[in-house]
Design a protein around this motif. Structure first.
Motif, PDB file in Angstrom:
ATOM      1  N   ALA A  14     -46.575 -35.009   9.880  1.00  0.00           N
ATOM      2  CA  ALA A  14     -46.387 -33.555   9.855  1.00  0.00           C
ATOM      3  C   ALA A  14     -46.356 -33.006  11.272  1.00  0.00           C
ATOM      4  CB  ALA A  14     -47.509 -32.889   9.056  1.00  0.00           C
ATOM      5  N   LYS A  15     -47.239 -33.508  12.133  1.00  0.00           N
ATOM      6  CA  LYS A  15     -47.254 -33.076  13.526  1.00  0.00           C
ATOM      7  C   LYS A  15     -45.944 -33.449  14.219  1.00  0.00           C
ATOM      8  CE  LYS A  15     -52.241 -33.246  14.194  1.00  0.00           C
ATOM      9  NZ  LYS A  15     -53.343 -33.884  14.914  1.00  0.00           N
ATOM     10  N   ALA A  16     -45.460 -34.664  13.970  1.00  0.00           N
ATOM     11  CA  ALA A  16     -44.197 -35.113  14.583  1.00  0.00           C
ATOM     12  C   ALA A  16     -43.034 -34.255  14.112  1.00  0.00           C
ATOM     13  CB  ALA A  16     -43.950 -36.580  14.255  1.00  0.00           C
ATOM     14  N   ALA A  17     -43.049 -33.856  12.846  1.00  0.00           N
ATOM     15  CA  ALA A  17     -41.983 -33.000  12.318  1.00  0.00           C
ATOM     16  C   ALA A  17     -42.007 -31.627  12.991  1.00  0.00           C
ATOM     17  CB  ALA A  17     -42.133 -32.852  10.800  1.00  0.00           C
ATOM     18  N   ILE A  18     -43.200 -31.075  13.207  1.00  0.00           N
ATOM     19  CA  ILE A  18     -43.321 -29.779  13.869  1.00  0.00           C
ATOM     20  C   ILE A  18     -42.825 -29.881  15.314  1.00  0.00           C
ATOM     21  CG2 ILE A  18     -44.984 -28.087  14.740  1.00  0.00           C
ATOM     22  CD1 ILE A  18     -46.626 -28.626  12.176  1.00  0.00           C
ATOM     23  N   ILE A  19     -43.211 -30.945  15.999  1.00  0.00           N
ATOM     24  CA  ILE A  19     -42.782 -31.143  17.391  1.00  0.00           C
ATOM     25  C   ILE A  19     -41.267 -31.274  17.468  1.00  0.00           C
ATOM     26  CG2 ILE A  19     -42.836 -32.771  19.334  1.00  0.00           C
ATOM     27  CD1 ILE A  19     -45.801 -33.290  18.560  1.00  0.00           C
ATOM     28  N   ASP A  20     -40.673 -32.038  16.571  1.00  0.00           N
ATOM     29  CA  ASP A  20     -39.215 -32.208  16.569  1.00  0.00           C
ATOM     30  C   ASP A  20     -38.504 -30.891  16.291  1.00  0.00           C
ATOM     31  OD1 ASP A  20     -39.406 -34.884  17.163  1.00  0.00           O
ATOM     32  OD2 ASP A  20     -39.264 -35.544  15.069  1.00  0.00           O
ATOM     33  N   ALA A  21     -39.025 -30.123  15.346  1.00  0.00           N
ATOM     34  CA  ALA A  21     -38.412 -28.829  15.028  1.00  0.00           C
ATOM     35  C   ALA A  21     -38.483 -27.887  16.225  1.00  0.00           C
ATOM     36  CB  ALA A  21     -39.110 -28.209  13.814  1.00  0.00           C
ATOM     37  N   LEU A  22     -39.624 -27.889  16.922  1.00  0.00           N
ATOM     38  CA  LEU A  22     -39.756 -27.040  18.112  1.00  0.00           C
ATOM     39  C   LEU A  22     -38.821 -27.504  19.235  1.00  0.00           C
ATOM     40  CD1 LEU A  22     -43.578 -26.288  18.363  1.00  0.00           C
ATOM     41  CD2 LEU A  22     -41.724 -24.660  18.054  1.00  0.00           C
ATOM     42  N   ARG A  23     -38.653 -28.808  19.385  1.00  0.00           N
ATOM     43  CA  ARG A  23     -37.726 -29.322  20.411  1.00  0.00           C
ATOM     44  C   ARG A  23     -36.299 -28.869  20.139  1.00  0.00           C
ATOM     45  NH1 ARG A  23     -40.218 -35.254  20.921  1.00  0.00           N
ATOM     46  NH2 ARG A  23     -41.712 -34.782  22.557  1.00  0.00           N
ATOM     47  N   VAL A  24     -35.906 -28.911  18.882  1.00  0.00           N
ATOM     48  CA  VAL A  24     -34.559 -28.474  18.519  1.00  0.00           C
ATOM     49  C   VAL A  24     -34.396 -26.984  18.821  1.00  0.00           C
ATOM     50  CG1 VAL A  24     -33.017 -28.097  16.557  1.00  0.00           C
ATOM     51  CG2 VAL A  24     -34.189 -30.280  16.803  1.00  0.00           C
ATOM     52  N   LYS A  25     -35.391 -26.192  18.439  1.00  0.00           N
ATOM     53  CA  LYS A  25     -35.325 -24.750  18.700  1.00  0.00           C
ATOM     54  C   LYS A  25     -35.300 -24.467  20.199  1.00  0.00           C
ATOM     55  CE  LYS A  25     -37.420 -23.231  14.401  1.00  0.00           C
ATOM     56  NZ  LYS A  25     -38.483 -22.478  13.759  1.00  0.00           N
ATOM     57  N   ALA A  26     -36.105 -25.195  20.974  1.00  0.00           N
ATOM     58  CA  ALA A  26     -36.130 -24.998  22.428  1.00  0.00           C
ATOM     59  C   ALA A  26     -34.792 -25.382  23.052  1.00  0.00           C
ATOM     60  CB  ALA A  26     -37.261 -25.805  23.049  1.00  0.00           C
ATOM     61  N   GLY A  27     -34.124 -26.365  22.476  1.00  0.00           N
ATOM     62  CA  GLY A  27     -32.818 -26.774  22.991  1.00  0.00           C
ATOM     63  C   GLY A  27     -31.749 -25.719  22.774  1.00  0.00           C
ATOM     64  N   LYS A  28     -31.870 -24.942  21.709  1.00  0.00           N
ATOM     65  CA  LYS A  28     -30.884 -23.896  21.399  1.00  0.00           C
ATOM     66  C   LYS A  28     -31.238 -22.548  22.018  1.00  0.00           C
ATOM     67  CE  LYS A  28     -30.085 -25.664  16.727  1.00  0.00           C
ATOM     68  NZ  LYS A  28     -30.257 -25.302  15.316  1.00  0.00           N
ATOM     69  N   ALA A  29     -32.489 -22.378  22.410  1.00  0.00           N
ATOM     70  CA  ALA A  29     -33.009 -21.064  22.801  1.00  0.00           C
ATOM     71  C   ALA A  29     -32.475 -20.586  24.145  1.00  0.00           C
ATOM     72  CB  ALA A  29     -34.523 -21.101  22.839  1.00  0.00           C
ATOM     73  N   GLN A  30     -32.299 -19.276  24.249  1.00  0.00           N
ATOM     74  CA  GLN A  30     -31.965 -18.612  25.504  1.00  0.00           C
ATOM     75  C   GLN A  30     -33.225 -18.013  26.133  1.00  0.00           C
ATOM     76  OE1 GLN A  30     -28.818 -18.060  26.998  1.00  0.00           O
ATOM     77  NE2 GLN A  30     -28.122 -19.612  25.576  1.00  0.00           N
ATOM     78  N   ILE A  31     -34.112 -17.531  25.271  1.00  0.00           N
ATOM     79  CA  ILE A  31     -35.335 -16.869  25.742  1.00  0.00           C
ATOM     80  C   ILE A  31     -36.491 -17.217  24.813  1.00  0.00           C
ATOM     81  CG2 ILE A  31     -34.837 -14.750  24.461  1.00  0.00           C
ATOM     82  CD1 ILE A  31     -36.140 -13.181  26.768  1.00  0.00           C
ATOM     83  N   MET A  32     -37.669 -17.370  25.415  1.00  0.00           N
ATOM     84  CA  MET A  32     -38.893 -17.555  24.639  1.00  0.00           C
ATOM     85  C   MET A  32     -39.954 -16.614  25.206  1.00  0.00           C
ATOM     86  SD  MET A  32     -39.556 -21.454  23.673  1.00  0.00           S
ATOM     87  CE  MET A  32     -38.388 -22.438  22.780  1.00  0.00           C
ATOM     88  N   VAL A  33     -40.685 -16.010  24.297  1.00  0.00           N
ATOM     89  CA  VAL A  33     -41.727 -15.072  24.686  1.00  0.00           C
ATOM     90  C   VAL A  33     -43.013 -15.482  23.989  1.00  0.00           C
ATOM     91  CG1 VAL A  33     -42.426 -12.654  24.744  1.00  0.00           C
ATOM     92  CG2 VAL A  33     -39.997 -13.240  24.844  1.00  0.00           C
TER      93      VAL A  33
END
Length: 175
Positions: free
Chosen positions: A5-24
């Motif tokens: 479950a932790k690995a799935a969360i990390i992978d999902a966040l990596r994908v989102k960070a790869g697409k992201a323009q801005i993070m707050v």
């Protein structure tokens, strides 16, 4: 929470960070569930994500992205707002919500790998959105050829007006 479950969360966040323009990174301590739901609805309407995750998992996920500096500010309870297409729109929604709800604060903003201060985020929110900027640029580009065509059309129009005036004068002289 198990490792998978932790690995799935990390992978999902990596994908989102790869697409992201801005993070707050925001602090939501003291917000009620209804207030948090209201914020999520406003963000989802603009295709912006709000994710509350464990800080250690987020640090691991962001280490290989442009958002690595976020790892240093992930402490206590925090939520990460992830904007994909238009950073200005993300800044507008977040700053508007922070104005209306004093318990919601902005800790840190990162635009395409560069840190933005609170004032920088507020300034970013005051800019026109991407569609508005594109419309302004298109209007400016369209104005140059339009003015050129109008200028070229004035030459024959003026010549025609002179010929009409001469014709009218000759008709008056003949009458």
């Amino acid at each position: 929470m198990d490792r998978n479950a932790k690995a799935a969360i990390i992978d999902a966040l990596r994908v989102k960070a790869g697409k992201a323009q801005i993070m707050v990174v925001t602090d939501f301590k003291g917000l009620k569930v209804e207030e948090m739901t209201d914020l999520r609805v406003k963000l989802r309407a603009q295709q912006i994500d709000l994710q509350v995750v464990k800080n250690t998992l987020a640090r691991i996920a962001f280490t290989e992205s442009a958002f690595k500096p976020l790892g240093d500010v992930l402490k206590e309870n925090c939520a990460v707002v992830i904007g994909y297409d238009d950073p200005v729109l993300t800044a507008k929604v977040i700053t508007d919500y922070a104005k209306s709800n004093k318990k919601f604060t902005i800790r840190y903003a990162n635009l395409q790998g560069k840190q933005i201060s609170d004032e920088g985020l507020k300034d970013l929110s005051k800019l026109p959105s991407r569609p508005e900027l594109l419309a302004q640029a298109l209007g400016t580009m369209r104005a140059v050829p339009q003015n050129f065509v109008s200028l070229l059309a004035n030459v024959p129009r003026s010549f025609l007006n002179v010929l009409t005036a001469i014709k009218d004068e000759k008709e008056k002289a003949a009458a």
